[in-house]
Design an enzyme around this catalytic site. Structure first.
Site, PDB file in Angstrom:
ATOM      1  N   GLN A 160       0.731  -0.952   0.091  1.00  0.00           N
ATOM      2  CA  GLN A 160       0.000   0.107  -0.093  1.00  0.00           C
ATOM      3  C   GLN A 160       0.907   1.250  -0.193  1.00  0.00           C
ATOM      4  O   GLN A 160       1.422   1.563   1.078  1.00  0.00           O
ATOM      5  CB  GLN A 160      -0.856  -0.175   1.148  1.00  0.00           C
ATOM      6  CG  GLN A 160      -1.448   1.350   1.460  1.00  0.00           C
ATOM      7  CD  GLN A 160      -2.485   1.148   2.877  1.00  0.00           C
ATOM      8  OE1 GLN A 160      -2.078   0.649   3.789  1.00  0.00           O
ATOM      9  NE2 GLN A 160      -3.602   1.751   2.678  1.00  0.00           N
ATOM     10  N   GLY A 161       0.970   2.256  -0.828  1.00  0.00           N
ATOM     11  CA  GLY A 161       1.578   3.328  -1.208  1.00  0.00           C
ATOM     12  C   GLY A 161       0.584   4.626  -0.978  1.00  0.00           C
ATOM     13  O   GLY A 161       0.302   5.179  -1.886  1.00  0.00           O
ATOM     14  N   TYR A 162       0.630   4.861   0.247  1.00  0.00           N
ATOM     15  CA  TYR A 162      -0.228   5.912   0.823  1.00  0.00           C
ATOM     16  C   TYR A 162       0.511   6.872   1.352  1.00  0.00           C
ATOM     17  O   TYR A 162       0.965   8.061   0.822  1.00  0.00           O
ATOM     18  CB  TYR A 162      -1.254   5.677   1.866  1.00  0.00           C
ATOM     19  CG  TYR A 162      -2.734   5.202   1.313  1.00  0.00           C
ATOM     20  CD1 TYR A 162      -2.797   4.729   0.056  1.00  0.00           C
ATOM     21  CD2 TYR A 162      -3.889   5.302   2.079  1.00  0.00           C
ATOM     22  CE1 TYR A 162      -4.182   4.303  -0.575  1.00  0.00           C
ATOM     23  CE2 TYR A 162      -5.161   4.773   1.657  1.00  0.00           C
ATOM     24  CZ  TYR A 162      -5.097   4.433   0.305  1.00  0.00           C
ATOM     25  OH  TYR A 162      -6.409   3.813  -0.172  1.00  0.00           O
ATOM     26  N   SER A 163       1.353   6.719   2.715  1.00  0.00           N
ATOM     27  CA  SER A 163       1.985   7.690   3.313  1.00  0.00           C
ATOM     28  C   SER A 163       3.085   8.208   2.558  1.00  0.00           C
ATOM     29  O   SER A 163       3.840   7.427   1.794  1.00  0.00           O
ATOM     30  CB  SER A 163       2.467   7.114   4.569  1.00  0.00           C
ATOM     31  OG  SER A 163       1.381   6.634   5.395  1.00  0.00           O
ATOM     32  N   SER A 214       4.497  -1.135   3.908  1.00  0.00           N
ATOM     33  CA  SER A 214       4.644  -2.359   4.641  1.00  0.00           C
ATOM     34  C   SER A 214       5.021  -3.619   3.568  1.00  0.00           C
ATOM     35  O   SER A 214       4.080  -3.699   2.503  1.00  0.00           O
ATOM     36  CB  SER A 214       3.501  -2.994   5.446  1.00  0.00           C
ATOM     37  OG  SER A 214       3.510  -1.982   6.531  1.00  0.00           O
ATOM     38  N   GLU A 229     -10.531  -1.477   5.449  1.00  0.00           N
ATOM     39  CA  GLU A 229      -9.364  -1.476   6.490  1.00  0.00           C
ATOM     40  C   GLU A 229     -10.007  -1.701   7.770  1.00  0.00           C
ATOM     41  O   GLU A 229      -9.524  -2.459   8.690  1.00  0.00           O
ATOM     42  CB  GLU A 229      -8.282  -0.309   6.294  1.00  0.00           C
ATOM     43  CG  GLU A 229      -7.183  -0.671   7.204  1.00  0.00           C
ATOM     44  CD  GLU A 229      -5.969   0.271   6.781  1.00  0.00           C
ATOM     45  OE1 GLU A 229      -4.828   0.177   7.134  1.00  0.00           O
ATOM     46  OE2 GLU A 229      -6.065   1.163   5.925  1.00  0.00           O
ATOM     47  N   ASN A 280      -4.546   6.781  16.876  1.00  0.00           N
ATOM     48  CA  ASN A 280      -5.869   6.956  17.909  1.00  0.00           C
ATOM     49  C   ASN A 280      -6.266   8.290  17.897  1.00  0.00           C
ATOM     50  O   ASN A 280      -7.476   8.455  18.105  1.00  0.00           O
ATOM     51  CB  ASN A 280      -5.397   6.457  19.136  1.00  0.00           C
ATOM     52  CG  ASN A 280      -5.518   4.928  19.752  1.00  0.00           C
ATOM     53  OD1 ASN A 280      -5.683   4.183  18.795  1.00  0.00           O
ATOM     54  ND2 ASN A 280      -5.333   4.584  20.809  1.00  0.00           N
ATOM     55  N   GLU A 281      -5.549   9.223  17.890  1.00  0.00           N
ATOM     56  CA  GLU A 281      -5.864  10.785  17.881  1.00  0.00           C
ATOM     57  C   GLU A 281      -6.907  10.978  16.753  1.00  0.00           C
ATOM     58  O   GLU A 281      -7.840  11.621  16.590  1.00  0.00           O
ATOM     59  CB  GLU A 281      -4.933  11.547  17.856  1.00  0.00           C
ATOM     60  CG  GLU A 281      -4.120  11.429  19.151  1.00  0.00           C
ATOM     61  CD  GLU A 281      -3.205  10.585  19.230  1.00  0.00           C
ATOM     62  OE1 GLU A 281      -2.670   9.749  18.462  1.00  0.00           O
ATOM     63  OE2 GLU A 281      -3.027   9.808  20.649  1.00  0.00           O
TER      64      GLU A 281
HETATM   65  C1  LIG Z   1       4.066  -0.719  11.261  1.00  0.00           C
HETATM   66  C2  LIG Z   1       3.562   0.433  10.394  1.00  0.00           C
HETATM   67  C3  LIG Z   1       3.277  -0.016   9.082  1.00  0.00           C
HETATM   68  C4  LIG Z   1       2.707   1.059   8.088  1.00  0.00           C
HETATM   69  N1  LIG Z   1       2.394   0.690   6.904  1.00  0.00           N
HETATM   70  C5  LIG Z   1       1.957   1.362   6.020  1.00  0.00           C
HETATM   71  C6  LIG Z   1       1.549   1.028   4.530  1.00  0.00           C
HETATM   72  O1  LIG Z   1       1.914  -0.208   4.298  1.00  0.00           O
HETATM   73  N2  LIG Z   1       1.399   1.738   3.637  1.00  0.00           N
HETATM   74  C7  LIG Z   1       1.181   3.079   3.940  1.00  0.00           C
HETATM   75  O2  LIG Z   1       0.997   4.063   3.236  1.00  0.00           O
HETATM   76  N3  LIG Z   1       1.434   3.736   5.351  1.00  0.00           N
HETATM   77  C8  LIG Z   1       1.839   2.649   6.303  1.00  0.00           C
HETATM   78  N4  LIG Z   1       2.100   3.162   7.587  1.00  0.00           N
HETATM   79  C9  LIG Z   1       1.932   4.604   8.127  1.00  0.00           C
HETATM   80  C10 LIG Z   1       0.907   5.088   8.788  1.00  0.00           C
HETATM   81  O3  LIG Z   1      -0.521   5.164   8.108  1.00  0.00           O
HETATM   82  C11 LIG Z   1       1.280   6.375   9.221  1.00  0.00           C
HETATM   83  O4  LIG Z   1       2.574   6.209  10.022  1.00  0.00           O
HETATM   84  C12 LIG Z   1      -0.089   7.102  10.098  1.00  0.00           C
HETATM   85  O5  LIG Z   1      -0.999   7.473   9.347  1.00  0.00           O
HETATM   86  C13 LIG Z   1       0.534   8.396  10.912  1.00  0.00           C
HETATM   87  O6  LIG Z   1       1.254   9.316   9.989  1.00  0.00           O
HETATM   88  P1  LIG Z   1       2.502   9.778  10.497  1.00  0.00           P
HETATM   89  O7  LIG Z   1       3.459   8.555  10.891  1.00  0.00           O
HETATM   90  O8  LIG Z   1       3.043  10.656   9.470  1.00  0.00           O
HETATM   91  O9  LIG Z   1       2.254  10.623  11.896  1.00  0.00           O
HETATM   92  P2  LIG Z   1       1.560  12.217  11.899  1.00  0.00           P
HETATM   93  O10 LIG Z   1       0.489  12.382  11.212  1.00  0.00           O
HETATM   94  O11 LIG Z   1       3.158  13.214  11.788  1.00  0.00           O
HETATM   95  O12 LIG Z   1       1.368  12.204  13.443  1.00  0.00           O
HETATM   96  C14 LIG Z   1       2.081  12.204  14.693  1.00  0.00           C
HETATM   97  C15 LIG Z   1       1.449  12.615  15.780  1.00  0.00           C
HETATM   98  O13 LIG Z   1       0.518  13.707  15.629  1.00  0.00           O
HETATM   99  C16 LIG Z   1      -0.772  13.362  15.821  1.00  0.00           C
HETATM  100  N5  LIG Z   1      -1.809  14.278  14.994  1.00  0.00           N
HETATM  101  C17 LIG Z   1      -1.673  14.255  13.572  1.00  0.00           C
HETATM  102  N6  LIG Z   1      -2.617  15.163  13.511  1.00  0.00           N
HETATM  103  C18 LIG Z   1      -3.445  15.238  14.367  1.00  0.00           C
HETATM  104  C19 LIG Z   1      -4.726  16.003  14.325  1.00  0.00           C
HETATM  105  N7  LIG Z   1      -5.639  16.382  13.456  1.00  0.00           N
HETATM  106  N8  LIG Z   1      -5.229  15.834  15.601  1.00  0.00           N
HETATM  107  C20 LIG Z   1      -4.414  15.294  16.792  1.00  0.00           C
HETATM  108  N9  LIG Z   1      -3.601  14.626  16.386  1.00  0.00           N
HETATM  109  C21 LIG Z   1      -2.981  14.705  15.481  1.00  0.00           C
HETATM  110  C22 LIG Z   1      -0.848  11.833  15.469  1.00  0.00           C
HETATM  111  O14 LIG Z   1      -2.030  11.133  16.066  1.00  0.00           O
HETATM  112  C23 LIG Z   1       0.598  11.291  16.082  1.00  0.00           C
HETATM  113  O15 LIG Z   1       0.447  11.194  17.424  1.00  0.00           O
HETATM  114  C24 LIG Z   1       2.553   2.433   8.576  1.00  0.00           C
HETATM  115  C25 LIG Z   1       2.902   2.820   9.793  1.00  0.00           C
HETATM  116  C26 LIG Z   1       3.413   1.615  10.692  1.00  0.00           C
HETATM  117  C27 LIG Z   1       3.725   2.282  12.056  1.00  0.00           C
END
Ligand SMILES: Cc1cc2nc3c(=O)[nH]c(=O)nc-3n(C[C@H](O)[C@H](O)[C@H](O)COP(=O)(O)OP(=O)(O)OC[C@H]3O[C@@H](n4cnc5c(N)ncnc54)[C@H](O)[C@@H]3O)c2cc1C
Lengths: 354, 393
Positions: free
Chosen positions: B128-131, B163, B246, B370-371
């Site tokens: 999955q290429g989202y992030s 992942s 999901e 969770n947030e």
């Molecule tokens: C083990 C693992 C596997 C993953 N696999 C994939 C994958 O296969 N493909 C893919 O595309 N992605 C994947 N991800 C990415 C995952 O979806 C993102 O890490 C996630 O969406 C959070 O984004 P971020 O890491 O940029 O954190 P950020 O968005 O930078 O968040 C940092 C902190 O700020 C808080 N925050 C951010 N915005 C808000 C808001 N509006 N209100 C309150 N709090 C906020 C968050 O809750 C968090 O605590 C994976 C992540 C992990 C850990």
């Protein structure tokens, strides 16, 4: 497998919702609190007009012939309004005891009148030192729900279950001022009171304790949902710092957490009700889980309701304290959440040899 | 309301259980009970093929695409029996639970015929290429660009936390296909082959020492013009539909495996005496209750889904299981004590329970933190005001 209400159950829920919303108003509840703790008109409508005290009593015994799910639905809707009814005492505890453990004669004599609300019964756990011998009971029971309103008691003494009528000589009933005025307690003193044993005491006591715990859990679910609904409504209208307080994450996230807890409590209550109805092996486990989880959820929700309403939430005028006090009563009666979890720990095999 | 299964469903259960026990007790005994997502990838690919060949890979899918047309109850039963038999985490879980259902919902007939049987047969693994580095919770902020060139889409940019990309044949990508567009507008949802000169996958080591996720670079990567789901510029809708999957059906199967983890914690507590500690007993009881409530919550949600009704309670599910599992990881370590903090040998590779403690920190992050889940519940289920944004009007 179909874990949702049937059409008929959804209809019962709608009807109950409308019934309590219209009749169990804050004004009427408060009037009852200032008097005996029972809204007699509400009880009359619930029992005599709608026959709902007999919801889980078979038709052959003068009841409606439904089951635990329907009972849970009613208790949930009553709980949503902190209704001032002897629902737990009569419908949740005494009727199930008599139904499960009474002889044919005892059932014939009592169930249809209990189901019609002509009689109110309660259930008492005798205090330590209470003695049953030669057909007479001596001792006391300390906190009997709706004890002052009851015409009849099922008293648990060791592994016996005894029927005692209110006007039996030697029985003294002392009303107590209870924290939750919508669920008043009384003390019973037994001075060599004549009593009649139920035919199958083990079945009677198990049914009372499990059905009672389910009714408390359903009451807690309805109460918690009301706390959330009312707090969400308030968070949308109360403006501070130029914004609705519900736009602040510190508030939003707590309301979201309340919903997460409540939805789990809902699964717990209906799982337990279903498990009893289906005589599943999981029934006892499910009842302990529901009682523990739903009562914790209610306590948290009621506490959050006060906090997020600010000063107004701490006043007598606001209804928050009705929920807060009912949550406390639900939690304490028939075993605290910790007590129920300890039962689950045993069932999870923690005491078996490694 | 009814929880019991019918005699027919019990027949299905027996059939599934017999097959799974025979395979995982016989030719696939070596993958039985594996917990890591990265161990023995070749054997787990074989296992995917074996499941597919016997029609047990995607039981809920239509027969035409390699499924079994299984009812909801049968899917639940299969998931339960899979966990009971010690089935390993599915190497292609993203293909099965995310890519497949999305293609089924948004794909053309040709796309369905091209991609679905290959997933169901275990022949093509997906990621999955989202992030992206600048688009995590704020997923609509993607910068990766895509444009049409002849009969291809060309892609340029970087994804992160991908992942299992190192084992994957295909990746689905959301990319900005309208220059100058912002937020959820102007995005496209593309299906892209991983094994090509324009794609570079670089593993990232995680808190556990393993490398399950990766950085994925697109440098003039190409995919056929036909490999777009939905219409150009409308990719956000597809991407959000996928998040629905999901949080939906897929998580039911996963939580059945949680049973095995809790059992392992209980076994450890009985062995080392922690089971006598009243506070540990309370926490284990809480975990037991939480596990059942997840199961019945999932059944409730799926019953509604089958009736075609959206139940807002479904929005609470991700936060429920993620938080439950994180608590279980903490509990496991408190039960194990110092024995949980050491591991024999030189490799930084911990056994299942300490690894759970470390890994479960991801559960409350991926798939929406969770947030973010709380924001979603507050806004969509409770109707509270939307979060203000700093950049978009
Ligand atoms: C083990 C693992 C596997 C993953 N696999 C994939 C994958 O296969 N493909 C893919 O595309 N992605 C994947 N991800 C990415 C995952 O979806 C993102 O890490 C996630 O969406 C959070 O984004 P971020 O890491 O940029 O954190 P950020 O968005 O930078 O968040 C940092 C902190 O700020 C808080 N925050 C951010 N915005 C808000 C808001 N509006 N209100 C309150 N709090 C906020 C968050 O809750 C968090 O605590 C994976 C992540 C992990 C850990």
């Amino acid at each position: 497998m179909h874990f949702a209400f049937t059409d008929e159950q959804a209809m019962i829920a709608e009807t109950a919702k409308a019934f309590f919303a219209e009749q169990a108003t804050s004004e009427r509840t408060r009037a009852a609190m200032a008097a005996t703790g029972v809204d007699e008109a509400l009880w009359q409508a619930f029992t005599a007009e709608l026959g709902l005290a007999g919801v889980a009593v078979p038709e052959s015994e003068g009841g409606v012939g439904l089951g635990m799910i329907e009972l849970a639905i009613l208790a949930e809707e009553a709980g949503r309004h902190v209704a001032a009814l002897p629902l737990l005492a009569s419908v949740g505890l005494a009727i199930p005891a008599i139904l499960a453990g009474g002889s044919d004669g005892q059932k014939m004599r009592l169930l249809s009148r209990l189901a019609a609300g002509e009689l109110v019964a309660s259930f008492a756990e005798a205090a330590p030192g209470t003695i049953w011998s030669d057909g007479a009971l001596t001792g006391s029971a300390l906190h009997v729900p709706h004890g002052a309103r009851a015409d009849l008691f099922v008293v648990a003494v060791d592994d016996k279950a005894l029927l005692i009528e209110r006007d039996t000589p030697g029985l003294a009933v002392t009303p107590l001022t209870s924290m939750d005025q919508t669920r008043p307690y009384a003390r019973l003193d037994f001075g060599a009171v004549a009593a009649e044993p139920l035919a199958d005491p083990a079945a009677a006591l198990a049914a009372a304790r499990h059905t009672g715990a389910l009714v408390l859990a359903a009451d807690a679910l309805g109460g918690a949902q009301a706390c959330l609904d009312r707090t969400v409504a308030y968070a949308q209208e109360r403006i501070q710092f130029g914004r609705a307080i519900g736009s602040f994450q510190a508030v939003k996230h707590r309301l979201a957490d309340m919903m997460v807890g409540i939805e789990q409590a809902r699964s717990a209550v209906y799982w337990a009700a279903c498990a009893i109805d289906e005589r599943s092996d999981e029934a006892v486990f499910a009842v302990h889980a529901a009682k523990a989880f739903a009562c914790d959820t209610y306590s948290d929700a009621a506490g959050e309701m006060i906090q997020l309403h600010g000063g107004i939430g701490f006043t007598w005028e606001h209804d928050a304290h009705l929920y807060f006090k009912r949550a406390r009563s639900d939690r304490t009666l028939l075993g605290t959440p910790d007590w129920h979890r300890e039962r689950i720990a045993q069932m999870a095999g923690l005491d078996e040899a490694a | 309301m009814k929880l019991g299964f019918s005699p027919d469903e019990e027949v299905f259960r027996a059939e599934a259980a017999a097959w799974l026990t025979a395979e995982l007790g016989g030719p696939f005994a070596d993958v039985r009970g594996l917990t890591s997502l990265t161990d023995a990838p070749e054997r787990r690919r074989d296992w995917e093929r074996r499941l597919g060949e016997a029609g047990w890979s995607c039981v809920g899918w239509p027969k035409a695409y390699g499924g079994r047309d299984a009812t909801l109850a049968q899917q639940v039963i299969f998931a339960e029996e899979y966990a009971r038999a010690g089935g390993p985490p599915r190497l292609n879980h993203i293909g099965i639970e995310l890519a497949g259902p999305t293609i089924l919902a948004f794909g053309t007939d040709e796309q369905k015929a091209r991609f679905l049987p290959a997933i169901a047969k275990g022949e093509e693994i997906w990621c999955q290429g989202y992030s992206e580095p600048g688009a995590g919770s704020d997923l609509a902020n993607v910068r990766t660009r895509a444009w049409r060139e002849d009969d291809d889409w060309v892609i340029e940019g970087q994804k992160v936390w991908t992942s299992l990309a190192q084992f994957s044949d295909w990746i689905f990508v959301i990319a900005r296909s309208e220059e100058g567009s912002r937020g959820p507008k102007g995005l496209s949802f593309l299906l892209v082959p991983v094994d090509q000169p324009g794609v570079t996958v670089r593993p990232i080591h995680q808190i556990t020492g393993e490398a399950e996720f990766n950085e994925t670079f697109f440098d003039g990567a190409r995919t056929d013009a036909a490999n777009i789901l939905g219409t150009p510029g409308d990719g956000w809708k597809v991407a959000m539909g996928l998040l629905g999957f999901e949080r939906g059906v897929s998580t039911l199967a996963q939580q059945m495996g949680f049973r095995n983890e809790l059992d392992a914690v209980i076994a450890a507590a009985r062995t080392n005496g922690a089971a006598k500690d009243p506070l540990i007993r309370q926490r284990i009881a809480k975990a037991e209750i939480g596990l059942r409530l997840m199961r019945y919550g999932a059944l409730r949600m799926l019953t509604h889904a089958e009736d075609g009704k959206l139940n807002p309670a479904a929005l609470t599910y991700k936060i429920q299981w993620a938080t439950w599992r994180r608590d279980l990881g903490e509990l496991a370590m408190d039960v194990l004590g110092q024995a949980g903090e050491t591991t024999p040998g030189g490799d930084y590779a911990f056994p299942a329970l300490p690894n759970l403690f470390l890994y479960s920190r991801a559960d409350t992050i991926y798939g929406g933190t969770n947030e973010i889940q709380r924001n979603i519940i507050a806004e969509r289920a409770l109707g509270l005001p939307r979060e203000p944004r700093g950049d978009l009007k």
